[in-house]
Design an enzyme around this catalytic site. Structure first.
Site, short mmCIF file in Angstrom:
data_model
loop_
_atom_site.label_atom_id
_atom_site.label_comp_id
_atom_site.label_asym_id
_atom_site.label_seq_id
_atom_site.Cartn_x
_atom_site.Cartn_y
_atom_site.Cartn_z
N GLU A 1 0.82 -1.23 0.00
CA GLU A 1 0.00 0.00 0.00
C GLU A 1 0.84 1.27 0.00
OE1 GLU A 1 -3.90 -1.70 2.36
OE2 GLU A 1 -2.25 -0.94 3.56
C1 TNX Z 1 -4.62 -4.03 4.39
S1 TNX Z 1 -3.01 -6.43 4.04
C2 TNX Z 1 -3.37 -3.78 4.96
C3 TNX Z 1 -3.29 -3.28 6.33
C4 TNX Z 1 -4.65 -3.14 6.98
C5 TNX Z 1 -5.52 -4.29 6.56
C6 TNX Z 1 -6.84 -4.33 7.23
C7 TNX Z 1 -1.90 -5.37 3.99
C8 TNX Z 1 -0.63 -5.80 3.52
N1 TNX Z 1 -2.20 -4.10 4.35
O1 TNX Z 1 -2.60 -2.05 6.36
O2 TNX Z 1 -4.46 -3.14 8.36
O3 TNX Z 1 -5.71 -4.20 5.18
O4 TNX Z 1 -7.53 -5.50 6.92
#
Ligand code: TNX
Length: 508
Positions: free
Chosen positions: A320
């Site tokens: 992300e």
């Molecule tokens: C996605 S899964 C994220 C996290 C959040 C999560 C909540 C991932 C690698 N990153 O930053 O906490 O969703 O479900």
């Protein structure tokens, strides 16, 4: 040393089941060699060969552990289960031929033999043995069903993750979680130690990370806060190792770093401290990829983490990164990945790091919902390995259904059957089965505060993931799984674990 602690675990477990009141005898399903969670690889029952534990039952284990065994036997119990040097009625010993984590358990009228090549295998066999005994034995004599189990894992990596950044979880809570996950042969615990809201691990060279970034009010919504001292962390590593669980620390970067930048504004490109944030948004922060101080910071953090982590992996996040342009992301990984290796560890990250040509033999944690991911395919072709965490099956922070208190829903509702209904070998196309080295069930903590919250979302779904990861594909069977799970309920009740009484399961 490890073996001795293992034997203590066994011996402490036996008197317990030998003295408390019965539940299993009244439950629907009699205990058999195939009652175990996760399912065992091979079982050959031998009816009529049941072993009965009595006041005269003895236990033996390798010489090196005899002293500790004797001490462990002293607590007042209904049965003494005295230690003998060799040839006890319940006899644990090491021998070749069972692999890194496998074991053979042989139960006859005359006694029980547990054999493994490594102490981890004995530990796994002990977890099986515990489940073959009643949840709570009657005042009479507990019986272990006769026959032979030959068991070994399908995958070497069977993990779960706790997110300490969104809400801090204390060492006591983490230990309690380790106790429970190790019952199901989960052998990796990934700790998400830094994110936008908070930084949760002490780093000597950068003290404000925790004094500022882990201070009061740094949890989601301004809750709690807190951090692990180095002693806390080392203690957790030891505690986990005694249960054959390896800790994997994660510092997420180049995104998810707001808390570090609040503590050290020099980690931003303009040198201005961002405001502290405890909302649930993601993808807005990034380290300054062109600044040298970024790499001095990372070198210090990785060195200190590597020094206190005996396990092979350092997890570097990488997900992300919407605030990091693609070219900068690749430039960043080109510097970061060699730093991990310089400190003697294998780089492990969310699957996005597979976009980097520098990924090499890195481990990619696949969390997507797509069935094909070109950058994972090419990274695997270049030597990377994959841990499967497809979010619509393994994300323990997803709600079970519309009525679940807490949890998120972006990857869909995940009832037990959904957590169980997939195959790590074929979930993601474009990669050979041999590139998948295991499974992990992450539990993100945006909506979680207490251990009760953790347990409610983790159990029973984590057991589904444990079986997907441990048991051979041929044993996967929903009806069998749900029956065994239902029969496990009284053990969680006994242990005070606040699990979700899924309506899909007929609980004993
Ligand atoms: C996605 S899964 C994220 C996290 C959040 C999560 C909540 C991932 C690698 N990153 O930053 O906490 O969703 O479900």
């Amino acid at each position: 040393m490890r073996l001795s602690r293992l034997v203590m675990t066994l011996v402490l477990a036996l008197p317990l089941v030998a003295t408390t009141a019965s539940a299993a005898s009244t439950s629907r399903m009699p205990i058999t060699l195939t009652s175990v969670l996760p399912a065992v690889a091979e079982a050959v029952p031998s009816p009529g060969d049941d072993f009965r534990i009595t006041g005269r039952t003895t236990v033996s284990a390798p010489d090196s552990v005899a002293g500790q065994l004797a001490d462990a036997l002293r607590p007042a119990t209904g049965f003494d289960l005295p230690l003998v040097p060799a040839g006890g009625d319940i006899d644990l010993a090491l021998e070749p031929g069972h692999g890194d984590e496998g074991y053979r358990l042989t139960v006859r009228k005359s006694g029980v033999d547990l054999r493994a090549t490594a102490p981890a295998g004995l530990f796994n066999g002990v977890q099986t043995l515990r489940q073959l005994l009643p949840a709570a034995a009657e005042a009479g004599a507990p019986i272990i069903p006769g026959g032979t189990i030959d068991d070994r894992p399908r995958y070497a990596y069977r993990g779960t993750m706790l997110d300490l950044a969104r809400h801090f979880h204390t060492p006591d809570e983490i230990r309690r979680y380790i106790d429970q996950i190790s019952r199901f042969k989960i052998n990796y615990l990934h700790l998400h130690l830094g994110d936008d809201q908070g930084w949760r691990i002490e780093i000597d060279a950068w003290p404000r990370l925790t004094t500022v970034g882990g201070g009061p009010g740094t949890g989601v919504g301004g809750d709690g806060g807190g951090f692990l001292t180095k002693d806390d962390y080392r203690g957790l590593v030891r505690y986990a190792a005694e249960r054959f669980v390896t800790i994997v620390p994660e510092i997420d970067m180049p995104g998810h770093v707001n808390a570090a930048q609040v503590a050290y504004p020099e980690l931003t490109c303009d040198g201005v401290a961002p405001r502290a944030r405890t909302d649930m948004r993601v993808g807005y922060s990034t380290l300054c990829v062109r600044a040298e101080i970024t790499y001095r910071f990372l070198d210090d953090v990785l060195r200190e983490l590597a020094e206190m982590t005996p396990g092979p992996y350092l997890h570097i996040g990488g997900d992300e990164t919407f605030a990091t342009p693609h070219g900068s992301y690749l430039a960043f990984q080109r510097r970061l990945l060699p730093l991990v290796r310089k400190h003697g560890k294998i780089p492990y990250g969310w699957h996005e790091i597979g976009q980097s040509p520098a990924a090499g033999d890195a481990r990619l944690q696949f969390w997507g919902r797509e069935r094909n991911n070109p950058s994972v395919t090419s990274a695997v072709a270049a030597g990377a390995k994959v841990i499967m965490s497809p979010s619509e099956h393994t994300y323990l922070d997803m709600k079970y259904d519309n009525f679940t208190p807490g949890g998120l829903d972006w990857a869909g509702a995940i009832e037990v059957s959904t957590a169980y209904g997939w195959d790590p070998a074929t979930q993601l196309g474009g990669i050979p089965e041999s590139s998948v080295i295991g499974v992990e069930a992450p539990l993100w903590s945006e909506t979680l505060r207490s251990l009760a919250d953790i347990e409610f979302l983790a159990f029973p779904r984590l057991v589904a993931i444990a079986e997907i990861g441990w048991s051979p594909r041929a044993t996967h069977d929903w009806d069998s799984f749900r029956a065994r799970l239902g029969a496990y309920g009284p053990r969680w009740v006994r242990d005070g674990v606040r699990f979700h009484r899924s309506p899909e399961i007929r609980w004993s």
